[in-house]
Design a protein around this motif. Structure first.
Motif, short mmCIF file in Angstrom:
data_model
loop_
_atom_site.label_atom_id
_atom_site.label_comp_id
_atom_site.label_asym_id
_atom_site.label_seq_id
_atom_site.Cartn_x
_atom_site.Cartn_y
_atom_site.Cartn_z
N VAL A 28 15.19 23.82 23.60
CA VAL A 28 13.83 23.91 23.06
C VAL A 28 13.88 24.07 21.54
O VAL A 28 13.13 23.42 20.81
N ALA A 29 14.77 24.94 21.05
CA ALA A 29 14.85 25.18 19.61
C ALA A 29 15.32 23.94 18.86
O ALA A 29 14.79 23.60 17.80
N LEU A 30 16.33 23.26 19.40
CA LEU A 30 16.84 22.08 18.73
C LEU A 30 15.81 20.95 18.75
O LEU A 30 15.66 20.21 17.78
N ASN A 31 15.09 20.83 19.86
CA ASN A 31 14.04 19.82 19.90
C ASN A 31 12.96 20.12 18.87
O ASN A 31 12.42 19.21 18.24
N ALA A 32 12.63 21.40 18.68
CA ALA A 32 11.64 21.77 17.67
C ALA A 32 12.13 21.40 16.28
O ALA A 32 11.37 20.88 15.45
N ALA A 33 13.41 21.64 16.01
CA ALA A 33 13.97 21.27 14.71
C ALA A 33 13.97 19.77 14.51
O ALA A 33 13.69 19.27 13.41
N LEU A 34 14.26 19.03 15.57
CA LEU A 34 14.30 17.57 15.47
C LEU A 34 12.90 17.00 15.24
O LEU A 34 12.74 16.02 14.49
N ARG A 35 11.90 17.58 15.87
CA ARG A 35 10.53 17.12 15.62
C ARG A 35 10.13 17.40 14.17
O ARG A 35 9.51 16.57 13.50
N GLU A 36 10.50 18.59 13.69
CA GLU A 36 10.14 18.99 12.33
C GLU A 36 10.82 18.10 11.29
O GLU A 36 10.23 17.76 10.26
N HIS A 37 12.06 17.70 11.57
CA HIS A 37 12.84 16.93 10.59
C HIS A 37 12.95 15.45 10.94
O HIS A 37 13.76 14.74 10.35
N ARG A 38 12.17 14.99 11.93
CA ARG A 38 12.20 13.57 12.33
C ARG A 38 13.62 13.15 12.69
O ARG A 38 14.11 12.11 12.26
N GLY A 39 14.29 13.97 13.47
CA GLY A 39 15.72 13.77 13.66
C GLY A 39 16.11 13.04 14.92
O GLY A 39 15.29 12.53 15.68
N ILE A 40 17.43 13.00 15.13
CA ILE A 40 18.05 12.35 16.28
C ILE A 40 19.06 13.31 16.89
O ILE A 40 19.82 13.98 16.17
N TRP A 41 19.10 13.36 18.22
CA TRP A 41 20.09 14.17 18.93
C TRP A 41 21.06 13.21 19.59
O TRP A 41 20.70 12.42 20.46
#
Length: 462
Positions: A28-41
């Motif tokens: 959940v935390a990493l997904n929140a960071a990825l949404r905030e930074h327009r990122g990729i996992w």
């Protein structure tokens, strides 16, 4: 704002209804960071392929993009089941007696890390931050540097870091650690693991630790810091108030009757000290016969890494211990240990935690241990349970108001169980209030923000 590229062994792919649900707090935390930074996992899909092609499976759900690759059976055997889980995992948890050194494991580990580097490379843009996770991918930063990546790259280690005297038993340990010095930021769960790492840097590599705790190596200034991880407090508390949690609570309380309930929830792993926990509970039953039939231990232990022989052995040993203790103490109306080899959704677990009078979290060695924090978050503040916590869990440094025990001492743990059962309400409430403050404030969002900000700013977080 820079994009964030998260790289881990496995990827938690969000479903179309969102990132939460059955996923753990870290996802959940990493997904929140990825949404905030327009990122990729990016990471392994968990699937096998007959021949590695490097094909990327790209998905986008809930504004999070994931990219996964499949691995060959040999990769999985040598990299994952081999070097990661039969070499590094036991060594990092101080179990040198279970550590296996096989040259093919090391070769597979390096090969898969190279495959990760080749596969993620096209996804990395010039201003991206790259955040690598855990012991599976320690050399990935150096492999990306060799391929020309100049971005800020950080590593967070979720496990302990062993003392230098243990780490030197690892063949090519210098090569592994110097490869880590190609990261810009290395994060550890606690100051203890950070200090072990810095001691190795000084003692074995002969490098100097700067006054700010950084390391200069081959023209690069590497920051090494502690970033204690937490739970998604608000999300967990919300789940603990759900209908599923209430039903789970009522079901467990009804099954326990008037008896006091202890609960342990751990992945089936030798680092969790489950055998020692059973022995300690057996000692409590023997030493306190007048209290014994008023207490039940519920141990939930989902299997893991079932292809690794040491994990097969721990399951066999626990079944034998539970049977022995139950055979020695049970009667027709009471079985002292309920041993369950399956997992439960987090909202149901929250209900179980709330129903339990004692949470028993006694790993022999743990990077952090979020079960301890979940147990505290799930409690009724007007009638909270008591947390018994191993002094060797990373969480012990933040949770001094738990009953801290030596998990190797059956007598110590037995006495803590007796003390917890007799603890007055006022003391339980005082301890819980202090523990809850720590769990609420030292949450997963703070951990994520501190690490990303440190990686982004190049400045040391106080």
């Amino acid at each position: 704002m820079s994009r964030l590229i998260v790289v881990s062994n496995r990827v938690s792919v969000p479903n179309s209804q969102g990132a939460a649900g059955a996923q753990g707090g870290l996802a959940v935390a990493l997904n929140a960071a990825l949404r905030e930074h327009r990122g990729i996992w990016f990471g392994w899909s968990g699937q096998e392929t007959e021949e590695f092609t490097g094909h990327l499976d790209m998905q986008r759900n809930d504004d999070v993009t994931t990219a996964t690759i499949d691995l060959e059976p040999q990769d999985i055997d040598e990299y994952y089941n081999g070097y990661a889980n039969r070499t590094l995992w036991p060594l990092f948890h101080y179990r040198i007696d279970l550590t296996e050194y096989d040259r093919s494991f090391g070769e597979g580990y390096q090969r898969v890390n190279n495959r990760f580097a080749d596969s993620v490379l096209p996804l990395i843009e010039p201003d991206d931050l790259v955040w690598v996770h855990d012991y599976h991918l320690l050399p990935l930063g150096s492999l990306l540097r060799a391929k020309g990546v100049t971005n800020r790259i950080g590593l967070f280690l979720h496990t302990p870091w062993p003392p230098a005297r243990l780490l030197v038993s690892l063949p090519n340990h210098e090569q592994l650690v110097t490869s880590m010095l190609q990261y810009d930021l290395i994060g550890f769960q606690t100051h203890e693991w950070l200090e072990s790492f810095l001691h190795y840097i000084e003692k074995e590599l002969g490098l100097t630790i700067n006054p700010d705790g950084s390391i200069d190596y081959e023209g690069r200034n590497v920051q090494a810091q502690a970033f204690p991880i937490g739970i998604d407090f608000d999300e967990f508390v919300e789940g603990a108030q759900s209908a599923a949690a209430r039903e789970a609570h009522d079901r467990l309380r009804a099954s326990a009757g008037d008896r006091k309930m202890l609960i342990g929830v751990d992945r089936l792993d030798y680092s969790k000290g489950l055998g020692e926990r059973f022995d300690s509970f057996g000692r409590f039953l023997t030493d306190n016969p007048e209290m014994a039939k008023d207490v039940v231990l519920l141990q939930i232990a989902p299997p893991s890494r079932e292809l690794v022989a040491s994990y097969q052995q721990i399951r066999h040993d626990l079944e034998r211990k539970a049977g022995h203790i139950n055979g020695a103490h049970a009667d027709v109306a009471w079985v002292p240990i309920r041993y369950v080899n399956r997992g439960y959704p987090r909202d149901e677990l929250a209900g179980f935690y709330r129903a339990a009078d004692i949470g028993i979290v006694t790993p022999l060695r743990d990077g952090m241990n979020l079960v301890a924090k979940e147990y505290v978050a799930a409690q009724d503040p007007d009638n909270p349970g008591v947390l018994i916590l191993s002094q060797f869990a990373g969480a012990a440094l933040q949770m001094a108001d738990a009953l801290l025990v030596n998990p190797h001492s059956a007598e110590d743990v037995s006495e803590a169980i007796k003390r917890a059962l007799a603890m007055p309400l006022a003391e339980r409430k005082r301890r819980h209030k202090a523990l809850l403050k720590s769990v609420r404030e030292e949450n997963v969002a703070r951990w994520r923000e501190d690490f990303v900000n440190a990686l982004y700013s190049k400045e040391k977080v106080a």
